[in-house]
Design an enzyme around this catalytic site. Sequence first.
Site, PDB file in Angstrom:
ATOM      1  N   LYS A  98      40.211  52.768  35.872  1.00 39.17           N
ATOM      2  CA  LYS A  98      39.439  52.391  35.681  1.00 39.17           C
ATOM      3  C   LYS A  98      38.319  51.800  36.888  1.00 39.17           C
ATOM      4  CE  LYS A  98      38.275  47.822  35.155  1.00 39.17           C
ATOM      5  NZ  LYS A  98      37.140  47.396  35.493  1.00 39.17           N
TER       6      LYS A  98
ATOM      7  N   GLY B 173      40.928  45.084  45.840  1.00 33.80           N
ATOM      8  CA  GLY B 173      39.739  44.182  44.569  1.00 33.80           C
ATOM      9  C   GLY B 173      40.259  43.228  45.274  1.00 33.80           C
TER      10      GLY B 173
ATOM     11  N   THR C  93      41.751  39.147  46.141  1.00 33.65           N
ATOM     12  CA  THR C  93      43.606  38.523  46.392  1.00 33.65           C
ATOM     13  C   THR C  93      43.030  37.992  44.838  1.00 33.65           C
ATOM     14  OG1 THR C  93      43.113  38.370  48.304  1.00 33.65           O
ATOM     15  CG2 THR C  93      44.510  36.613  47.810  1.00 33.65           C
ATOM     16  N   GLU C  94      42.791  37.340  44.265  1.00 37.53           N
ATOM     17  CA  GLU C  94      42.834  36.096  43.307  1.00 37.53           C
ATOM     18  C   GLU C  94      43.537  37.267  42.084  1.00 37.53           C
ATOM     19  OE1 GLU C  94      40.126  36.368  44.685  1.00 37.53           O
ATOM     20  OE2 GLU C  94      40.878  34.220  45.199  1.00 37.53           O
TER      21      GLU C  94
ATOM     22  N   GLY D 136      44.580  40.393  42.387  1.00 35.25           N
ATOM     23  CA  GLY D 136      45.942  40.656  43.183  1.00 35.25           C
ATOM     24  C   GLY D 136      47.102  40.256  42.620  1.00 35.25           C
TER      25      GLY D 136
ATOM     26  N   GLU E 161      36.365  34.316  51.490  1.00 39.68           N
ATOM     27  CA  GLU E 161      35.676  35.656  52.551  1.00 39.68           C
ATOM     28  C   GLU E 161      34.126  36.018  51.975  1.00 39.68           C
ATOM     29  OE1 GLU E 161      37.327  38.273  49.729  1.00 39.68           O
ATOM     30  OE2 GLU E 161      37.351  40.709  51.447  1.00 39.68           O
TER      31      GLU E 161
HETATM   32  P1  NAI Z   1      37.578  41.793  40.783  1.00 43.37           P
HETATM   33  O1  NAI Z   1      38.985  41.738  41.959  1.00 43.37           O
HETATM   34  O2  NAI Z   1      37.759  41.141  40.028  1.00 43.37           O
HETATM   35  O3  NAI Z   1      37.116  43.613  40.862  1.00 43.37           O
HETATM   36  C1  NAI Z   1      38.221  44.469  41.488  1.00 43.37           C
HETATM   37  C2  NAI Z   1      37.816  44.999  39.990  1.00 43.37           C
HETATM   38  O4  NAI Z   1      38.754  43.998  38.879  1.00 43.37           O
HETATM   39  C3  NAI Z   1      36.962  45.254  39.002  1.00 43.37           C
HETATM   40  O5  NAI Z   1      37.340  46.936  38.689  1.00 43.37           O
HETATM   41  C4  NAI Z   1      37.672  44.724  37.969  1.00 43.37           C
HETATM   42  O6  NAI Z   1      37.357  45.446  37.014  1.00 43.37           O
HETATM   43  C5  NAI Z   1      38.853  44.861  37.591  1.00 43.37           C
HETATM   44  N1  NAI Z   1      39.416  43.396  38.105  1.00 43.37           N
HETATM   45  C6  NAI Z   1      39.115  42.224  36.925  1.00 43.37           C
HETATM   46  N2  NAI Z   1      40.220  41.246  35.795  1.00 43.37           N
HETATM   47  C7  NAI Z   1      41.426  41.919  36.363  1.00 43.37           C
HETATM   48  C8  NAI Z   1      42.462  42.009  35.811  1.00 43.37           C
HETATM   49  N3  NAI Z   1      42.644  41.067  35.420  1.00 43.37           N
HETATM   50  N4  NAI Z   1      43.463  42.896  35.739  1.00 43.37           N
HETATM   51  C9  NAI Z   1      42.774  44.073  35.986  1.00 43.37           C
HETATM   52  N5  NAI Z   1      41.839  44.607  36.811  1.00 43.37           N
HETATM   53  C10 NAI Z   1      41.142  43.209  37.064  1.00 43.37           C
HETATM   54  O7  NAI Z   1      36.286  41.221  42.486  1.00 43.37           O
HETATM   55  P2  NAI Z   1      34.790  41.554  41.487  1.00 43.37           P
HETATM   56  O8  NAI Z   1      35.112  39.853  40.805  1.00 43.37           O
HETATM   57  O9  NAI Z   1      34.002  41.886  41.427  1.00 43.37           O
HETATM   58  O10 NAI Z   1      34.548  40.749  43.165  1.00 43.37           O
HETATM   59  C11 NAI Z   1      34.395  38.743  43.511  1.00 43.37           C
HETATM   60  C12 NAI Z   1      35.343  39.478  44.492  1.00 43.37           C
HETATM   61  O11 NAI Z   1      35.809  39.572  44.994  1.00 43.37           O
HETATM   62  C13 NAI Z   1      34.287  39.312  46.123  1.00 43.37           C
HETATM   63  O12 NAI Z   1      33.329  38.335  45.994  1.00 43.37           O
HETATM   64  C14 NAI Z   1      34.969  39.648  47.466  1.00 43.37           C
HETATM   65  O13 NAI Z   1      35.296  38.684  47.457  1.00 43.37           O
HETATM   66  C15 NAI Z   1      36.592  40.070  46.494  1.00 43.37           C
HETATM   67  N6  NAI Z   1      36.446  41.659  46.897  1.00 43.37           N
HETATM   68  C16 NAI Z   1      36.814  42.163  47.439  1.00 43.37           C
HETATM   69  C17 NAI Z   1      37.429  43.982  47.235  1.00 43.37           C
HETATM   70  C18 NAI Z   1      38.270  44.265  48.666  1.00 43.37           C
HETATM   71  O14 NAI Z   1      37.742  45.566  47.914  1.00 43.37           O
HETATM   72  N7  NAI Z   1      38.764  43.496  48.742  1.00 43.37           N
HETATM   73  C19 NAI Z   1      36.666  44.465  46.336  1.00 43.37           C
HETATM   74  C20 NAI Z   1      36.090  43.648  45.754  1.00 43.37           C
HETATM   75  C21 NAI Z   1      35.702  42.450  45.353  1.00 43.37           C
END
Ligand code: NAI
Length: 786
Positions: free
Chosen positions: A191, A243, A245-246, A248, A393
């Site tokens: 996804k 994605g 940490t939360e 994760g 972050e």
């Molecule tokens: P996110 O962690 O919510 O999203 C990343 C992916 O996970 C997206 O595809 C999302 O649809 C999916 N996702 C969301 N909730 C999920 C769940 N419960 N189970 C499975 N998949 C799920 O990140 P978001 O909300 O887009 O960004 C928020 C913050 O996260 C950013 O401001 C940044 O600080 C951090 N982030 C860190 C990343 C990294 O590569 N370390 C990448 C993206 C965001």
Amino acid sequence: MNKIMEVLDNMEYGPAPEDSAIVRDWLACHEAGFGHFIDGGFTKPSDPFEVTNPATGKVIARVSQGAATDVDAAVKAARAAQPKWAALSGHDRARHLYALARHIQQHARFLAVLETIDNGKPIRESRDIDIPLVIRHFYHHAGWAEIMADEFPGATPHGVCGQVIPWNFPLLMLAWKVAPALAAGNSVVLKPAEYTPLTALALAEIAREAGLPKGVLNIVTGDGETGALITGHDGIDKVAFTGSTEVGRLIRRQIAGSGKALTLELGGKSPFIVFADADLDAAVEGVVDSIWFNQGQVCCAGSRILVAESVAARFTELLSRRMETLITGDPLEKSTDIGAIVHPVQLARIRSLVERGRAEGAQIHQGSAPSGCFYPPTFVTEVEPASTLATEEVFGPVVTLTPFRTPEDAVALANNTRYGLAGSVWSENINLAIDIAAKIKAGVIWINSANLFDAGAGFGGYRESGFGREGGREGMSAYLRHPAPRAKKPETAPPAPVATPVEGMAASAIDRTAKLYIGGKQARPDSGYSYAVAGAKGPVGLAGLGNRKDIRNAVEAAHKATGWGVQTGHNRAQVLYYLAENLSARAEEFTGRLKSFGHSGSAAKTEVEISIRRIFWYAAQADKFDGAVHQTKSAHVTLAMNEPLGVMGIACPNAYPLLGFVSLVLPAIAMGNRVVALPSQTHPLAATDLYQVIDTSDVPGGVVNIVTGERDPLAKTLAEHDDVDALWYFGTAAGAAMAEAASAGNLKQTWCEDGAARDWTTAQGQGRQFLTRATQVKNIWVPHGE
Ligand code: NAI
């Protein structure tokens, strides 16, 4: 002529927009909306949501929100396709991946423009960094498919992989996940992020064009709910997530006890350390590449500059001047340095964090940015180490700048974070630079460079930045199962120990009470209670009934024993050889102890003999389980070092009271970890006898700590403890599920299995797999030459 003079006068670049016609045409062809890519074809669009170009705010596509039925269909297709895909020869899979790489290469410009329109990143970056790395990743992993059988003998694919990726490098993150999964013989349900699904869908078309068998790669679009449907699906065997940490942490809890393999690549707050002797101009360019690359939306961005006090003023001035030259604006313009923030929601998040920083007294220095979904390059001074901007972050082009006095201060500040993804070190003194690189707790360190990536080197974090690596041998290994044996008869929970006051014991017929062993000393259990250890003919002794407080003391003692991890492998080997010899000298006594538990004479003798041999084996490995030097970019060495995890909790199986303990504790300490071990609950006395041997073998106090008692509650305390870096649990299935879920707090690495599954007397109980699990790889990139 006048025109030329004008240009020469102000030296500004004329506009050089990238032509986006091919992407506009492609989007026009899909005006009706995109369905999911399942079983080699696209489904009819359903429940659409809008995708916008963040630079213009315009809707560019409509994409389907994946529902449970879509995820079911995708998993079903992936499940059906996987055995055939895995049954192909490595060579045949390699040919598919080469074909895919070539087709991507043919569409490189299209993909770069699409990525820029969907994500907002400057075309220079998508064209010169993202897409070339995508292609490199597929080629590299085609090679792994070719040689897999020789390089990973006995390993098998997991089956169906559920992969969820973020929006910051949409196609690159897909490549990092899909290429190794397919190379290893897995099928995939992936996804993409809801803000940036388009290059994944384009890649699905390319995969079809390249002849990838149907069902091997499935793409389901949607938001976090769809993501959770994938990660939680019963038909998924391995979850890979990049994605926040939360999320994760949510996934760790969601799949605890399911038997799914898991790798997590999460957030970061990486240090960027500039020493007084650094080439300051180069370091300023390093900051540009580090935090102002991809609008700072980079998990490994150097978001905390730590600069030597003596050059801080000069560095700040240079940085400020450079920041003013950066052009923020139209991502399709070839001279743009900083493009659009991915989405207004992310922009609002950046703004609110910076405002919180301002309210806390931070000084904000900013370049310029147009109105719209843009944020100016920013650096921030006067930030306290515990303040919002120094700890959260931001995921935007915002970096803090803090002076330091000594290298020790720099390391302390660098490690003052819950994350551990990356770090960058700038100094002309190679001794200092490598010393600091070794001391930073992070998975990737760049010396005099920043944000370098290559498919041949592993990438991934320490601590709350996640676990597992992507790229290189380690990344490939994460997509392979080194089959864990199945338990013929699963371990069952033993009856809860019956507490007996320690005081009462002297009077009893039982000869002595084994105390706990903490910090190199015998320790009375905090509870003041012990429990009877059953033998073949009634109780054979008493063991201390440890509790949370004992675990906390043991963890503290383990933390203090920092010297062990930095000793030479040779020194550790000597201590372990000595341990083996000392156990050997007392073999009879240990055999007697095992016999008293009801082991037959020969079984007891064998268990002791194998234990001794196993200690020798790990002693021999202590100075041999080496890292690697990767071939990445030219004029670089990339050193992949195996580092200890730190403090490990180890819950041992109930059967094989001596050998189970030795099989798990020895690889851990051979690699430089310190251990808090919970021995067999039913027969802990073989392990407690061992502490006398440990004592006489020069194992420094605190390296091995032993807490006896009820294993699962003690394991839970270890799992929840923030200062424990990894947990191995070999007990009941329910205990393993508990250990995985409880470890989500600090996202410690876990290795949880049925304690009865392995025959510890065979190769199942010993080998490189244990050493791999006891270490984490740090990649240090060292440039050389001009
Ligand atoms: P996110 O962690 O919510 O999203 C990343 C992916 O996970 C997206 O595809 C999302 O649809 C999916 N996702 C969301 N909730 C999920 C769940 N419960 N189970 C499975 N998949 C799920 O990140 P978001 O909300 O887009 O960004 C928020 C913050 O996260 C950013 O401001 C940044 O600080 C951090 N982030 C860190 C990343 C990294 O590569 N370390 C990448 C993206 C965001």
